[in-house]
Design a protein around this motif. Structure first.
Motif, short mmCIF file in Angstrom:
data_model
loop_
_atom_site.label_atom_id
_atom_site.label_comp_id
_atom_site.label_asym_id
_atom_site.label_seq_id
_atom_site.Cartn_x
_atom_site.Cartn_y
_atom_site.Cartn_z
N GLU A 20 -70.75 -51.58 6.96
CA GLU A 20 -71.57 -52.46 6.11
C GLU A 20 -73.06 -52.15 6.28
O GLU A 20 -73.80 -52.04 5.29
N TYR A 21 -73.51 -51.92 7.51
CA TYR A 21 -74.93 -51.64 7.74
C TYR A 21 -75.38 -50.34 7.07
O TYR A 21 -76.49 -50.25 6.57
N GLN A 22 -74.49 -49.33 7.07
CA GLN A 22 -74.91 -48.04 6.51
C GLN A 22 -74.79 -48.01 4.98
O GLN A 22 -75.12 -47.01 4.35
N LEU A 23 -74.32 -49.11 4.37
CA LEU A 23 -74.30 -49.18 2.91
C LEU A 23 -75.67 -49.51 2.33
O LEU A 23 -75.93 -49.26 1.16
N ASP A 24 -76.52 -50.10 3.16
CA ASP A 24 -77.81 -50.61 2.67
C ASP A 24 -78.66 -49.49 2.05
O ASP A 24 -78.92 -48.48 2.69
N GLU A 67 -74.27 -60.50 19.13
CA GLU A 67 -73.82 -59.99 17.82
C GLU A 67 -74.05 -58.49 17.73
O GLU A 67 -75.01 -57.97 18.32
N VAL A 68 -73.20 -57.82 16.95
CA VAL A 68 -73.34 -56.36 16.77
C VAL A 68 -74.53 -56.08 15.86
O VAL A 68 -74.50 -56.38 14.66
N ALA A 69 -75.60 -55.52 16.46
CA ALA A 69 -76.83 -55.26 15.69
C ALA A 69 -76.88 -53.84 15.17
O ALA A 69 -77.58 -53.55 14.21
N GLY A 70 -76.16 -52.91 15.83
CA GLY A 70 -76.21 -51.51 15.40
C GLY A 70 -75.67 -50.60 16.48
O GLY A 70 -74.93 -51.04 17.37
N LEU A 87 -79.67 -49.68 12.74
CA LEU A 87 -79.54 -51.14 12.90
C LEU A 87 -79.25 -51.81 11.56
O LEU A 87 -79.78 -51.38 10.52
N GLY A 88 -78.48 -52.87 11.58
CA GLY A 88 -78.31 -53.71 10.40
C GLY A 88 -79.66 -54.29 10.01
O GLY A 88 -80.48 -54.62 10.87
N GLY A 93 -87.34 -55.04 12.84
CA GLY A 93 -88.65 -55.64 13.07
C GLY A 93 -88.70 -56.58 14.26
O GLY A 93 -89.60 -57.41 14.36
N ARG A 94 -87.73 -56.44 15.17
CA ARG A 94 -87.70 -57.33 16.34
C ARG A 94 -87.76 -56.55 17.64
O ARG A 94 -87.45 -57.08 18.71
N GLY A 95 -88.12 -55.26 17.55
CA GLY A 95 -88.23 -54.44 18.76
C GLY A 95 -86.88 -53.99 19.31
O GLY A 95 -86.81 -53.43 20.41
N ILE A 96 -85.81 -54.19 18.54
CA ILE A 96 -84.47 -53.91 19.06
C ILE A 96 -84.21 -52.41 19.21
O ILE A 96 -83.70 -51.96 20.24
N ALA A 97 -84.62 -51.61 18.20
CA ALA A 97 -84.37 -50.17 18.29
C ALA A 97 -85.16 -49.57 19.46
O ALA A 97 -84.64 -48.73 20.21
#
Ligand SMILES: CC(C)(COP(=O)(O)OP(=O)(O)OC[C@H]1O[C@@H](n2cnc3c(N)ncnc32)[C@H](O)[C@@H]1OP(=O)(O)O)[C@@H](O)C(=O)NCCC(=O)NCCS
Length: 160
Positions: A20-24, A67-70, A87-88, A93-97
């Protein structure tokens, strides 16, 4: 705001979420060097089964507050180790990567030099890499599926 970030091995239930994330469309445009047809679920699942079984590939799921973020991964291109991540959109924009790449490199004692590639016009991904001390060593041109065109790509290295 995210309070709890962690990495763990990929499980089969993560794959539909990654799909789903890579469909964006915006994410595809950013990453540029993507699958030919991101909507092809069977091709996506076959690709992930292949990379999960490949001993030279190491992948972790990024969790944000459980939750699965990426995902973040290390693979080899012509014998050279490279990292990548996705990342989904709702986690951007939250510093996650930045956290995930830094943790991935530190916790798993990755060999150096480590390489990464980024479309020249993907400033977010380039910034993630540069925050983890990668530096640009080369500019190349390559065919980007998501742009249906040749575009500039940067090769970065992390030396140790
Ligand atoms: C690129 C991506 C991984 C960034 O993830 P993220 O968790 O939002 O990144 P961070 O929050 O850790 O941000 C890192 C830095 O990049 C900057 N940044 C993030 N997105 C940006 C954007 N679109 N444009 C400019 N800067 C951006 C942030 O401001 C931050 O810089 P700072 O710490 O100096 O403020 C995410 O957008 C993504 O998965 N995109 C789609 C797939 C992709 O491009 N993967 C990489 C393929 S090479």
């Amino acid at each position: 705001m995210t309070t709890n970030l962690s990495l763990r091995p990929v499980t089969s239930t993560d794959l539909p979420i990654f799909f789903e994330y890579q469909l964006d469309e915006e994410a595809n445009w950013m990453a540029a060097f993507t699958a030919k047809d991101p909507t092809d679920r069977a091709a996506f699942m076959a690709h992930w089964q292949r990379i999960l079984a490949n001993k030279t590939v190491f992948i972790q799921t990024i969790l944000a507050d459980g939750e699965v973020a990426g995902s973040v991964l290390r693979y080899e291109d012509e014998g050279k180790p490279e990292v990548s991540y996705w990342l989904g959109k709702r986690y951007w924009g939250r510093g996650i990567a930045s956290w995930a790449l830094s943790e991935f490199l530190a916790r798993h004692n990755m060999t150096r030099p480590m390489y990464a590639r980024v479309a020249k016009d993907n400033p977010g991904s380039r910034r993630v890499l540069e925050k983890c001390e990668f530096r640009v060593i080369k500019e190349m041109s390559g065919y980007a599926n998501a742009r249906k065109a040749e575009i500039s790509e940067l090769l970065l290295v992390l030396e140790g």
